[in-house]
Design an enzyme around this catalytic site. Structure first.
Site, PDB file in Angstrom:
ATOM      1  N   SER A 185       0.813  -1.214   0.000  1.00  0.00           N
ATOM      2  CA  SER A 185       0.000   0.000   0.000  1.00  0.00           C
ATOM      3  C   SER A 185       0.847   1.266   0.000  1.00  0.00           C
ATOM      4  O   SER A 185       0.350   2.347  -0.326  1.00  0.00           O
ATOM      5  CB  SER A 185      -0.947   0.011   1.208  1.00  0.00           C
ATOM      6  OG  SER A 185      -1.895  -1.020   1.132  1.00  0.00           O
ATOM      7  N   CYS A 224      -9.288  -1.788   3.555  1.00  0.00           N
ATOM      8  CA  CYS A 224      -8.575  -0.593   3.100  1.00  0.00           C
ATOM      9  C   CYS A 224      -9.000  -0.199   1.682  1.00  0.00           C
ATOM     10  O   CYS A 224     -10.088   0.311   1.495  1.00  0.00           O
ATOM     11  CB  CYS A 224      -7.068  -0.796   3.227  1.00  0.00           C
ATOM     12  SG  CYS A 224      -6.144   0.758   3.301  1.00  0.00           S
ATOM     13  N   GLN A 261     -12.791   1.024   0.037  1.00  0.00           N
ATOM     14  CA  GLN A 261     -13.076   2.136  -0.871  1.00  0.00           C
ATOM     15  C   GLN A 261     -13.753   1.642  -2.148  1.00  0.00           C
ATOM     16  O   GLN A 261     -14.671   2.278  -2.673  1.00  0.00           O
ATOM     17  CB  GLN A 261     -11.780   2.882  -1.189  1.00  0.00           C
ATOM     18  CG  GLN A 261     -11.138   3.518   0.030  1.00  0.00           C
ATOM     19  CD  GLN A 261      -9.643   3.753  -0.146  1.00  0.00           C
ATOM     20  OE1 GLN A 261      -9.105   3.692  -1.255  1.00  0.00           O
ATOM     21  NE2 GLN A 261      -8.941   4.013   0.957  1.00  0.00           N
ATOM     22  N   ASN A 277      -3.310   2.611   7.258  1.00  0.00           N
ATOM     23  CA  ASN A 277      -2.424   3.054   6.193  1.00  0.00           C
ATOM     24  C   ASN A 277      -3.262   3.389   4.967  1.00  0.00           C
ATOM     25  O   ASN A 277      -3.534   2.527   4.144  1.00  0.00           O
ATOM     26  CB  ASN A 277      -1.393   1.967   5.854  1.00  0.00           C
ATOM     27  CG  ASN A 277      -0.610   2.316   4.591  1.00  0.00           C
ATOM     28  OD1 ASN A 277      -0.587   3.468   4.175  1.00  0.00           O
ATOM     29  ND2 ASN A 277      -0.005   1.321   3.982  1.00  0.00           N
ATOM     30  N   HIS A 314      -6.657  -1.817   9.097  1.00  0.00           N
ATOM     31  CA  HIS A 314      -6.019  -3.113   8.862  1.00  0.00           C
ATOM     32  C   HIS A 314      -6.190  -4.047  10.063  1.00  0.00           C
ATOM     33  O   HIS A 314      -5.380  -4.028  10.994  1.00  0.00           O
ATOM     34  CB  HIS A 314      -4.525  -2.917   8.570  1.00  0.00           C
ATOM     35  CG  HIS A 314      -4.257  -2.438   7.185  1.00  0.00           C
ATOM     36  ND1 HIS A 314      -3.958  -3.294   6.142  1.00  0.00           N
ATOM     37  CD2 HIS A 314      -4.277  -1.194   6.655  1.00  0.00           C
ATOM     38  CE1 HIS A 314      -3.785  -2.597   5.036  1.00  0.00           C
ATOM     39  NE2 HIS A 314      -3.972  -1.310   5.323  1.00  0.00           N
ATOM     40  N   GLU A 346      -5.617  -7.160  10.227  1.00  0.00           N
ATOM     41  CA  GLU A 346      -4.520  -8.136  10.329  1.00  0.00           C
ATOM     42  C   GLU A 346      -3.353  -7.576  11.141  1.00  0.00           C
ATOM     43  O   GLU A 346      -2.509  -8.317  11.636  1.00  0.00           O
ATOM     44  CB  GLU A 346      -4.048  -8.572   8.939  1.00  0.00           C
ATOM     45  CG  GLU A 346      -3.073  -7.640   8.253  1.00  0.00           C
ATOM     46  CD  GLU A 346      -3.707  -6.370   7.718  1.00  0.00           C
ATOM     47  OE1 GLU A 346      -2.952  -5.471   7.301  1.00  0.00           O
ATOM     48  OE2 GLU A 346      -4.957  -6.260   7.716  1.00  0.00           O
TER      49      GLU A 346
END
Length: 370
Positions: free
Chosen positions: A51, A257, A261, A299, A343, A345
């Site tokens: 990312s 993430c 979107q 992020n 995130h 994870e």
């Protein structure tokens, strides 16, 4: 250890601001959008997170490199940041499990960086002025030449980057005898997402970014996953169409993430480039469905347009950012589909949000029960 000499280096921002420091990594020149991460640990996971492709990373932690590089903890097969800006660049390291220094790592992967600058001043400048492009050089000292090179760098707004970091060929991850099958669209997927699927009895087939739903559906997966990744979601009509088709087929769907979107875009909700993105390990988010808060790893430089989410009759809000009230999670009404902006994870970061992988399994189980 590779010989390391602190040669002079320059960081030039698009607004003309200049910082002088010392060379870190390979001697050379690099460009990208400058951003900052507030995490106190996990630098190698940050370096290898797809990312961050196309971005120069400013680390707010004072020491980078101090525990070396342990390659079993990387998030992709190579460093993805365009360059590094830090205060103290620690070539020596103390971690017994580490296999090499940050300098060896950067030289092996041709990463240019700059150290020994006031990162507090730089981060405050970015926070006030917003995200912008920058250039680092340890080989060019002429500011006019650097300005000319920087002027040619495109804005992140409108860039499609996921196809550049995605796998080129489909591959499998996990135990073939696992109970559940998940088809994952790789837009820049992190390895720890796959580890979380494997740990929950899921066998994953990972597909290249531009794979159609028709092709993915041939595997007859129990659920579909849309990954994180770099770039502007509105510049990805191919992925938006894939998400639309998954929704039309009424398959269980989970997005993280960039995947969040794209789920919004597939439901007619626009996305926008943020003044400053969310990047760090300590962002508070409220789950408004369960009425609890979690500390999250984040992020992203793009987000969904909150006003359009609130007006939509297709989705409902599930999570809100407690710092700025931005939309951190949605689910689609009448469909088996949900997503989060952060995130879960969490590599690196707290594990507060890993329940979302369990929610995905529960959604698949309920679908299979029908």
């Amino acid at each position: 250890m590779t010989n390391y000499t602190k040669l002079p280096a320059i960081l030039l921002l698009a607004d003309g601001t200049v910082y002088y420091g010392k060379a870190a990594g390979k001697i050379g020149t690099t460009t990208g959008e400058i951003c900052f991460n507030t995490g106190m640990t996990g630098y190698q996971e940050i370096f290898t997170d797809p990312s961050y492709f196309g971005q120069i990373m400013v680390t707010t932690n004072a020491h980078i490199g101090n525990y070396g590089i342990h390659k079993e903890e990387i998030e992709s097969d190579s460093i993805k940041i365009a360059g590094l800006v830090c205060k103290n660049y620690s070539v020596g390291y103390s971690r017994k499990e580490a296999s090499e220094s940050i300098q060896d790592y950067f030289q092996d992967e041709n990463i240019v960086g700059i150290s020994d600058i006031d990162t507090r001043s730089l981060v405050r400048h970015i926070r006030n002025k917003g995200a912008m492009n920058g250039i680092i050089s340890s080989e060019i000292t002429d500011l006019e030449e650097l300005k000319a090179k920087l002027a040619a760098v495109p804005s992140m707004d409108g860039l499609e980057l996921s196809s550049q970091v995605s796998t080129k060929e489909a591959y499998f991850y996990g135990n073939p005898d696992a109970t559940y099958k998940v088809a994952a669209l790789d837009l820049g997927i992190k390895k720890n997402i796959l580890r979380n699927f494997e740990a929950r009895d899921m066998y994953v087939q990972v597909f290249p970014a531009k794979t159609t739903f028709e092709e993915m559906n041939k595997w007859n997966a129990d659920g579909y996953f849309i990954s994180n990744g770099p770039g502007d979601p509105s510049a990805m009509p191919y992925a938006i169409e894939t998400v639309k088709q998954i929704l039309a087929a009424d398959k269980p769907l989970f997005g993280i993430c960039l995947g969040h979107q794209l789920l919004a875009e597939a439901n007619g909700i626009g996305t926008m480039k943020m003044f400053n993105g969310h990047r760090g390990l300590n962002h508070p988010v409220k789950n408004i469905i369960k009425n609890h808060c979690e500390v999250t790893s984040q992020n992203h430089g793009f987000g969904v347009i909150a006003e359009e989410v609130k007006k939509s009759d297709k989705v409902e809000i599930t999570h809100l950012n407690l710092n700025d009230q931005s939309i951190e999670g949605i689910r689609v009404k009448g469909k088996k589909a949900f997503s989060v902006q952060y995130h879960p994870e969490s590599s690196p970061g707290p594990h507060d949000s890993r329940y979302l992988f369990d929610d995905f399994i529960d959604m698949i189980k309920n679908d299979l029960a029908w």
